[in-house]
Design a protein around this motif. Structure first.
Motif, mmCIF file in Angstrom:
data_model
loop_
_atom_site.group_PDB
_atom_site.id
_atom_site.type_symbol
_atom_site.label_atom_id
_atom_site.label_comp_id
_atom_site.label_asym_id
_atom_site.label_seq_id
_atom_site.Cartn_x
_atom_site.Cartn_y
_atom_site.Cartn_z
ATOM 1 N N TYR A 37 23.547 -1.765 -14.234
ATOM 2 C CA TYR A 37 22.912 -1.349 -12.692
ATOM 3 C C TYR A 37 22.706 -2.716 -12.105
ATOM 4 N N ARG A 59 28.569 3.311 -0.543
ATOM 5 C CA ARG A 59 27.412 3.600 -1.560
ATOM 6 C C ARG A 59 26.448 4.228 -1.106
ATOM 7 N N CYS A 159 17.046 2.697 -8.666
ATOM 8 C CA CYS A 159 18.286 3.403 -8.725
ATOM 9 C C CYS A 159 18.144 4.796 -9.187
ATOM 10 N N GLU A 161 18.637 8.436 -10.401
ATOM 11 C CA GLU A 161 19.919 9.220 -11.169
ATOM 12 C C GLU A 161 20.059 10.690 -11.093
ATOM 13 N N ASP A 191 18.863 3.567 -4.413
ATOM 14 C CA ASP A 191 20.324 3.608 -4.806
ATOM 15 C C ASP A 191 20.759 5.172 -5.068
ATOM 16 N N GLN A 193 23.647 6.294 -4.953
ATOM 17 C CA GLN A 193 24.962 6.338 -5.865
ATOM 18 C C GLN A 193 26.307 6.918 -4.548
#
Length: 216
Positions: A37, A59, A159, A161, A191, A193
């Protein structure tokens, strides 16, 4: 495509293919996941497959100050029908993300091995969750988990998920509350992704991978 060994190292992310696939193999130890990460890499694979590591370009990210809250979501928040908590039941959140039925998706990418790995990261204070609760209509003394999300907290970057909803818009609600909390703590970005229309509607956008890496 690179084959990882037991050594705790990843190849440079610019060597990923056009789909963002960078490497296979390795393990899901807390040390390797945290290194991934921090390097702009994340695991994404299905049950029965080897571990696959990605670093996509572009991204998908959300800058907290660019969060878009629709009129309908503002009305939902004002109704105060749900209770939002942070890190109260990480295990139940990731379990729901794993088993929830998703449109146009036959199965889950959250394997048993991955679930255990992220629970360990939560126990280390690295993986975090947001829970959305609703009062049980039959027993007012009880509440049910109806939405939520989890991700990796890197200090100034979160981040994301996975998220889930059992009641309409509850995953969006979790995301909005998370974003507002991160904004108050001066986080740089979330983030997300890869492109997701659900998150785009909330203000997420695509940026170049190199730009994302500068934030890391």
């Amino acid at each position: 495509m690179f084959l990882l060994s037991k050594d705790l190292v990843f190849p440079p992310v610019h060597l990923a293919n056009e789909d963002g696939m960078l490497a296979i193999g390795g393990d899901l130890s807390s040390e390797r996941l945290l290194l991934a990460y921090k390097s702009g890499i994340f695991p994404w694979f299905s049950d029965g497959e080897p571990i696959v590591w990605y670093s996509p370009n572009p991204r998908m990210v959300l800058y907290p100050e660019k969060l878009k809250v629709s009129k309908s979501m503002k009305q939902l928040i004002r109704k105060n029908k749900f209770q939002i908590t942070f890190n109260q039941n990480f295990k139940e959140v990731i379990t729901n993300c794993k088993i929830i039925t998703r449109k146009n998706q036959p199965g889950t990418w959250i394997t048993n091995e991955m679930q255990e790995a992220y629970i360990k990261l939560h126990q280390k204070g690295i993986a975090k969750s947001v829970e959305v609760w609703q009062q049980n209509e039959e027993d007012k003394s009880k509440r049910e988990l109806v939405g939520g999300l989890y991700g990796i907290d890197l200090g100034t970057i979160f981040c994301g998920e996975s998220m889930f909803s059992k009641v309409s818009n509850t995953s969006k609600l979790a995301f909005i509350y998370l974003t507002q909390k991160l904004k108050s703590k001066n986080y740089k970005l979330i983030d997300c992704q890869v492109y997701n229309s659900h998150l785009a509607s909330l203000g997420a956008e695509e940026i170049e991978r190199d730009q994302f890496l500068t934030y890391l």
